[in-house]
Enzyme design. Structure first.
Site, PDB file in Angstrom:
ATOM      1  N   GLU A 102      10.912   1.666   0.635  1.00 41.93           N
ATOM      2  CA  GLU A 102      12.249   2.279   0.636  1.00 41.93           C
ATOM      3  C   GLU A 102      13.213   1.535   1.559  1.00 41.93           C
ATOM      4  O   GLU A 102      12.808   0.981   2.577  1.00 41.93           O
ATOM      5  CB  GLU A 102      12.122   3.741   1.080  1.00 41.93           C
ATOM      6  CG  GLU A 102      11.399   4.573   0.032  1.00 41.93           C
ATOM      7  CD  GLU A 102      11.105   5.989   0.493  1.00 41.93           C
ATOM      8  OE1 GLU A 102      11.385   6.912  -0.277  1.00 41.93           O
ATOM      9  OE2 GLU A 102      10.594   6.174   1.606  1.00 41.93           O
TER      10      GLU A 102
ATOM     11  N   CYS B 252      19.031  -0.128   6.477  1.00 41.12           N
ATOM     12  CA  CYS B 252      17.753   0.023   7.165  1.00 41.12           C
ATOM     13  C   CYS B 252      16.662  -0.476   6.214  1.00 41.12           C
ATOM     14  O   CYS B 252      16.508   0.060   5.119  1.00 41.12           O
ATOM     15  CB  CYS B 252      17.565   1.498   7.509  1.00 41.12           C
ATOM     16  SG  CYS B 252      15.964   1.859   8.221  1.00 41.12           S
TER      17      CYS B 252
ATOM     18  N   CYS C  53       2.007   1.543   7.254  1.00 40.49           N
ATOM     19  CA  CYS C  53       1.990   1.093   8.648  1.00 40.49           C
ATOM     20  C   CYS C  53       0.628   1.436   9.237  1.00 40.49           C
ATOM     21  O   CYS C  53       0.023   2.443   8.875  1.00 40.49           O
ATOM     22  CB  CYS C  53       3.087   1.820   9.429  1.00 40.49           C
ATOM     23  SG  CYS C  53       3.247   1.273  11.144  1.00 40.49           S
TER      24      CYS C  53
ATOM     25  N   CYS D 121       1.536   6.697  14.323  1.00 44.73           N
ATOM     26  CA  CYS D 121       2.303   7.561  15.237  1.00 44.73           C
ATOM     27  C   CYS D 121       2.356   8.943  14.582  1.00 44.73           C
ATOM     28  O   CYS D 121       2.726   9.053  13.401  1.00 44.73           O
ATOM     29  CB  CYS D 121       3.719   7.027  15.432  1.00 44.73           C
ATOM     30  SG  CYS D 121       3.781   5.363  16.125  1.00 44.73           S
TER      31      CYS D 121
ATOM     32  N   CYS E 207       5.482  10.272  12.417  1.00 40.88           N
ATOM     33  CA  CYS E 207       6.135   9.393  11.435  1.00 40.88           C
ATOM     34  C   CYS E 207       5.438   9.463  10.084  1.00 40.88           C
ATOM     35  O   CYS E 207       4.220   9.292   9.988  1.00 40.88           O
ATOM     36  CB  CYS E 207       6.118   7.961  11.973  1.00 40.88           C
ATOM     37  SG  CYS E 207       6.781   6.769  10.813  1.00 40.88           S
TER      38      CYS E 207
ATOM     39  N   CYS F 280      15.215   8.602  10.038  1.00 43.72           N
ATOM     40  CA  CYS F 280      14.192   7.849  10.765  1.00 43.72           C
ATOM     41  C   CYS F 280      12.860   8.569  10.653  1.00 43.72           C
ATOM     42  O   CYS F 280      12.772   9.767  10.888  1.00 43.72           O
ATOM     43  CB  CYS F 280      14.526   7.786  12.248  1.00 43.72           C
ATOM     44  SG  CYS F 280      16.027   6.948  12.624  1.00 43.72           S
TER      45      CYS F 280
HETATM   46  N1  SAH Z   1       7.700   0.679  13.581  1.00 45.34           N
HETATM   47  C1  SAH Z   1       8.975   0.455  14.159  1.00 45.34           C
HETATM   48  C2  SAH Z   1      10.150   0.654  13.214  1.00 45.34           C
HETATM   49  C3  SAH Z   1      10.115   1.855  12.288  1.00 45.34           C
HETATM   50  S1  SAH Z   1      10.460   3.429  12.951  1.00 45.34           S
HETATM   51  C4  SAH Z   1       9.139   1.314  15.404  1.00 45.34           C
HETATM   52  O1  SAH Z   1       8.308   2.181  15.662  1.00 45.34           O
HETATM   53  O2  SAH Z   1      10.071   1.072  16.158  1.00 45.34           O
HETATM   54  C5  SAH Z   1      12.119   3.403  13.517  1.00 45.34           C
HETATM   55  C6  SAH Z   1      12.401   4.467  14.577  1.00 45.34           C
HETATM   56  O3  SAH Z   1      12.248   5.784  14.038  1.00 45.34           O
HETATM   57  C7  SAH Z   1      11.440   4.384  15.765  1.00 45.34           C
HETATM   58  O4  SAH Z   1      12.137   4.472  16.969  1.00 45.34           O
HETATM   59  C8  SAH Z   1      10.563   5.615  15.592  1.00 45.34           C
HETATM   60  O5  SAH Z   1      10.057   6.071  16.818  1.00 45.34           O
HETATM   61  C9  SAH Z   1      11.545   6.606  14.951  1.00 45.34           C
HETATM   62  N2  SAH Z   1      10.900   7.695  14.237  1.00 45.34           N
HETATM   63  C10 SAH Z   1       9.706   7.706  13.622  1.00 45.34           C
HETATM   64  N3  SAH Z   1       9.453   8.908  13.069  1.00 45.34           N
HETATM   65  C11 SAH Z   1      10.522   9.690  13.352  1.00 45.34           C
HETATM   66  C12 SAH Z   1      10.879  11.047  13.039  1.00 45.34           C
HETATM   67  N4  SAH Z   1      10.080  11.811  12.317  1.00 45.34           N
HETATM   68  N5  SAH Z   1      12.054  11.505  13.492  1.00 45.34           N
HETATM   69  C13 SAH Z   1      12.903  10.697  14.187  1.00 45.34           C
HETATM   70  N6  SAH Z   1      12.636   9.430  14.497  1.00 45.34           N
HETATM   71  C14 SAH Z   1      11.461   8.920  14.095  1.00 45.34           C
END
Ligand code: SAH
Length: 343
Positions: free
Chosen positions: A93, A106, A113, A117, A120, A335
């Site tokens: 996406e 974006c 991945c 985390c 996410c 995000c």
């Molecule tokens: N893997 C990379 C880039 C993708 S995530 C990273 O972790 O930086 C991009 C941003 O979205 C990151 O700062 C991550 O912490 C945040 N993110 C992930 N899941 C989220 C969620 N459910 N709500 C808000 N931000 C989130």
């Protein structure tokens, strides 16, 4: 014989490839501009290339790596989510976000991945594979062709961990930055990482001019390890130190991201610890209130969000504080909400 994918190759690579197949090196430059500046999807459109070479290209090369599966416009704001299908039937996406004169795209760097985390949605898919530089570039080409607002910013904040796919991400960023490609300023390209320390160090030692964002997401190692397993490898102290080093390079300013999770990392105490960590570092703090995914986390209420950010704002010393308002939450485009869903 498998066809060779030209999309994603740098100017030098295209030039060498052209020489290898008996063409002049100059043809490489033409290919570069046709693909990246003009965004052609068929060799037939390359009007300044002779017919026999065009035919050779058509028979032996691939120029388009993605097909659009679905386009979802947000009803709440001017964002659009695009679901792409790769040649091997994987889904990724991309989000286009328009806000006045700013058009931020974006983009994804991996299918899925590996980092898991907890907050996410992409993490829940596991890693399927890295995207090629061509697949990264094609996301931007599609948006450029289909939106009238010129692209002003690119963020590697979609699916995947860019620093687990370092070479392809940097090659794509170089094409975005090239005056003969997308001609985007280096500081308009941001690469966000979970904090893969060796690649952050590589990025710094190569003096890359793209913007670096580090997803800190917690103010102490106990909380961070709880929500981000990667913290067992590289601690907060090491990431802060690396971020500081990046900020100390000429004209660079690291961004730290902090996903605010209700009851996990949103207390006044967390805010004070975070302010202490960032003290004296010229950086940008981006607080991202959690966007709902299928996990068990929750978004803090508005009062908690503003209390948390006010503490940081009041204690700020060289760092700047922003609360990121994620766009496209109604279409699961915020995000952390990307999971390449087909429905
Ligand atoms: N893997 C990379 C880039 C993708 S995530 C990273 O972790 O930086 C991009 C941003 O979205 C990151 O700062 C991550 O912490 C945040 N993110 C992930 N899941 C989220 C969620 N459910 N709500 C808000 N931000 C989130």
């Amino acid at each position: 014989m498998d066809k060779i994918c030209l999309k994603g190759m740098s100017g030098d690579e295209l030039q060498s490839w052209c020489l290898e197949v008996g063409q002049s090196g100059y043809r490489g430059q033409q290919l570069f501009e046709w693909m990246y500046r003009h965004g052609i999807s068929s060799f037939k459109n390359m009007s300044n290339v002779n017919k026999s070479f065009r035919e050779y290209l058509e028979n032996n090369c691939i120029i388009q790596t993605l097909k659009v599966e679905k386009i979802s416009p947000s009803k709440a704001d001017k964002s659009t989510k695009i679901l792409f299908r790769t040649i091997d039937d994987k889904f990724i996406e991309t989000i286009s976000m328009i806000d006045k004169d700013r058009h931020t795209v974006c983009i994804s760097s991996q299918v899925g991945c590996a980092l898991d985390c907890g907050f996410c949605a992409t993490g829940r898919m596991g890693l399927k594979r890295n995207l090629s530089s061509g697949e990264i570039v094609d996301q931007l080409i599609f948006v450029r062709d289909n939106k009238k607002n010129p692209i002003t910013n690119v963020v590697f904040m979609g699916m995947g961990e860019p620093f687990h796919n370092y070479n392809n991400v940097i090659s794509a960023a170089d094409i975005f930055h090239s005056p003969r490609g997308f001609n985007l300023g280096a500081t308009r390209i941001t690469i966000s990482t979970v904090g893969i320390l060796p690649q952050i160090q590589q990025f710094i030692s190569e003096k890359q001019r793209y913007k670096l964002a580090i997803s800190l997401n917690a103010a102490n190692d106990v909380s961070r390890t709880l929500i981000m397993p990667v913290n067992k490898k590289w601690s907060i102290t090491e990431l802060i130190k690396a971020g500081k080093k990046y900020s100390n390079m000429k004209k660079r300013e690291v961004m730290f991201e902090y996903v605010l999770l209700k009851g996990i990392n949103d207390s006044a105490d967390d805010a004070h610890q975070l302010a202490h960590l960032l003290q004296g570092i010229p950086c940008k703090l981006n607080i991202i209130p959690y966007n709902e995914t299928e996990g068990s986390y929750q978004r803090p209420d508005e009062i908690t969000i503003s209390q948390f950010s006010e503490i940081l704002y009041d204690l700020r010393d060289k760092y700047r504080v922003f609360v990121r308002c994620s766009k496209g939450r109604d279409i699961n485009a915020g995000c952390g909400q990307l999971a390449g869903r087909q429905a």
